[in-house]
Write an enzyme that holds these catalytic residues in place. Sequence first.
Site, PDB file in Angstrom:
ATOM      1  CE  LYS A  38      22.796  -9.179  36.987  1.00  0.00           C
ATOM      2  NZ  LYS A  38      21.882  -8.916  35.910  1.00  0.00           N
ATOM      3  CE  LYS A  69      18.241 -12.099  37.897  1.00  0.00           C
ATOM      4  NZ  LYS A  69      18.392 -11.584  36.565  1.00  0.00           N
ATOM      5  CE  LYS A  77      15.827  -3.029  37.018  1.00  0.00           C
ATOM      6  NZ  LYS A  77      15.716  -4.171  36.115  1.00  0.00           N
TER       7      LYS A  77
HETATM    8  P1  ADP Z   1      18.700  -6.311  36.811  1.00  0.00           P
HETATM    9  O1  ADP Z   1      19.641  -7.417  36.482  1.00  0.00           O
HETATM   10  O2  ADP Z   1      19.304  -5.293  37.677  1.00  0.00           O
HETATM   11  O3  ADP Z   1      17.373  -6.793  37.293  1.00  0.00           O
HETATM   12  P2  ADP Z   1      17.713  -5.952  34.170  1.00  0.00           P
HETATM   13  O4  ADP Z   1      17.814  -7.434  34.148  1.00  0.00           O
HETATM   14  O5  ADP Z   1      16.366  -5.382  33.998  1.00  0.00           O
HETATM   15  O6  ADP Z   1      18.410  -5.517  35.492  1.00  0.00           O
HETATM   16  O7  ADP Z   1      18.683  -5.320  33.115  1.00  0.00           O
HETATM   17  C1  ADP Z   1      18.357  -4.289  32.223  1.00  0.00           C
HETATM   18  C2  ADP Z   1      19.578  -3.887  31.424  1.00  0.00           C
HETATM   19  O8  ADP Z   1      20.584  -3.387  32.300  1.00  0.00           O
HETATM   20  C3  ADP Z   1      20.220  -5.033  30.659  1.00  0.00           C
HETATM   21  O9  ADP Z   1      20.713  -4.541  29.433  1.00  0.00           O
HETATM   22  C4  ADP Z   1      21.354  -5.436  31.513  1.00  0.00           C
HETATM   23  O10 ADP Z   1      22.404  -6.023  30.798  1.00  0.00           O
HETATM   24  C5  ADP Z   1      21.779  -4.109  32.090  1.00  0.00           C
HETATM   25  N1  ADP Z   1      22.430  -4.328  33.372  1.00  0.00           N
HETATM   26  C6  ADP Z   1      21.854  -4.805  34.507  1.00  0.00           C
HETATM   27  N2  ADP Z   1      22.758  -4.868  35.491  1.00  0.00           N
HETATM   28  C7  ADP Z   1      23.926  -4.419  34.964  1.00  0.00           C
HETATM   29  C8  ADP Z   1      25.231  -4.241  35.476  1.00  0.00           C
HETATM   30  N3  ADP Z   1      25.495  -4.521  36.747  1.00  0.00           N
HETATM   31  N4  ADP Z   1      26.195  -3.755  34.645  1.00  0.00           N
HETATM   32  C9  ADP Z   1      25.916  -3.463  33.360  1.00  0.00           C
HETATM   33  N5  ADP Z   1      24.708  -3.601  32.811  1.00  0.00           N
HETATM   34  C10 ADP Z   1      23.722  -4.067  33.590  1.00  0.00           C
END
Ligand code: ADP
Length: 343
Positions: free
Chosen positions: A207, A119, A210
């Site tokens: 991955k 990030k 968001k």
């Molecule tokens: P993001 O990375 O999309 O901003 P968050 O960091 O808020 O999302 O992640 C919230 C939860 O969703 C965490 O448990 C994270 O591991 C899971 N998560 C986020 N992206 C993925 C993904 N691409 N595949 C599986 N789990 C995910």
Amino acid sequence: MSKEVILTGLRSNNELHLGNYLGAILPMVEMQKKHAGKYQLNMFIPDLHSFTTPIDHTKLYEQTLKNLKVFVAAGLDTQQPDTYIYRQSYISAHSELTWILDCFSYFGELSRMTEFKNKSSNSENVSVGLFNYPVLMASDILLYGAKWVPVGEDQRQHVEFTRDLGMRANNKFPGLFIVPENNAKQTEFAGRSEAVRIRSLRNPDKKMSKSVEDPTGTITLSDTPVDAAKKVMAATTDSLESINYDWEKQPGVTNLLQILALLSNKPQDEVNSQWQGKSSYNELKSAVADVVRDFLTDLQAKLAQVDSRALTEKLESDEVAMSKVASETLLRVQQAVGLRSAA
Ligand code: ADP
Ligand code: TRP
């Protein structure tokens, strides 16, 4: 004896997406059903984590409430005893414990966190919050003595860090924290063979996230079912013309197989052997598009029925209850480090 705690948090920096659903929300809902009444379940919004990367702050408050509704629409039964929902910033012990734990965390170990490296790699002004967020996450977990932390693969390193930090503190102050179980046990507890990692449909080496600026690679939970199906049909694959579950050589196809298995609630092996060696990527995409369309149609119908008032009441009363639990842990820590007189 008090019940073991299962805990997870999802940031509210943006709309939730399919990766969030499959990596964290669905496992939590499944665990609640499977272990009904046997565990304490904490499902919270780490709203303070939501601006470790820049966001539109005018949207944060409403997005938090919206994401909580998604938990309910996805099947979380908030009326089940020992299930708690709350916003991190409403429980000040999270921030207070973070400062204390900061002083026991090492610059080197935080610099090695993959999420931090990813990030921070292409931005000039990297916030201290982004660097520090695993410590806040450790506080989220240690305050409630959670043993089980269902998260996607990207967050596993932070759970390991929490474990290291908790054990380090316990070496210095015996018995201070209950620490989460290791990653292998977490995967086993979730009933999976591996941690879930949904990739971007556009760029399957990354991955689904968001925070990525690539909306065509991410299926958000508020996409129309038709648009989501289109994104699946346009997913990046490869030119090998043979379907195989192989993250190294065929990440795009493997991603589709994973989504198909999870959304149709079938074992990955079963889905893999059904598609193994077939050549029509289009057929696979259509099958995935169908399950995605059905899933979103159903979720969005349920979302429209969530009783916002009842949810807010539950939220506020849980925040009072969890503040009490968190303050008790914080006090024990304050006593251990010498900020309060020993009990
Ligand atoms: P993001 O990375 O999309 O901003 P968050 O960091 O808020 O999302 O992640 C919230 C939860 O969703 C965490 O448990 C994270 O591991 C899971 N998560 C986020 N992206 C993925 C993904 N691409 N595949 C599986 N789990 C995910
Ligand atoms: N850091 C996690 C993420 O970005 C969200 C999170 C914060 C979390 N605190 C947590 C997840 C505690 C599990 C447990 O996805």
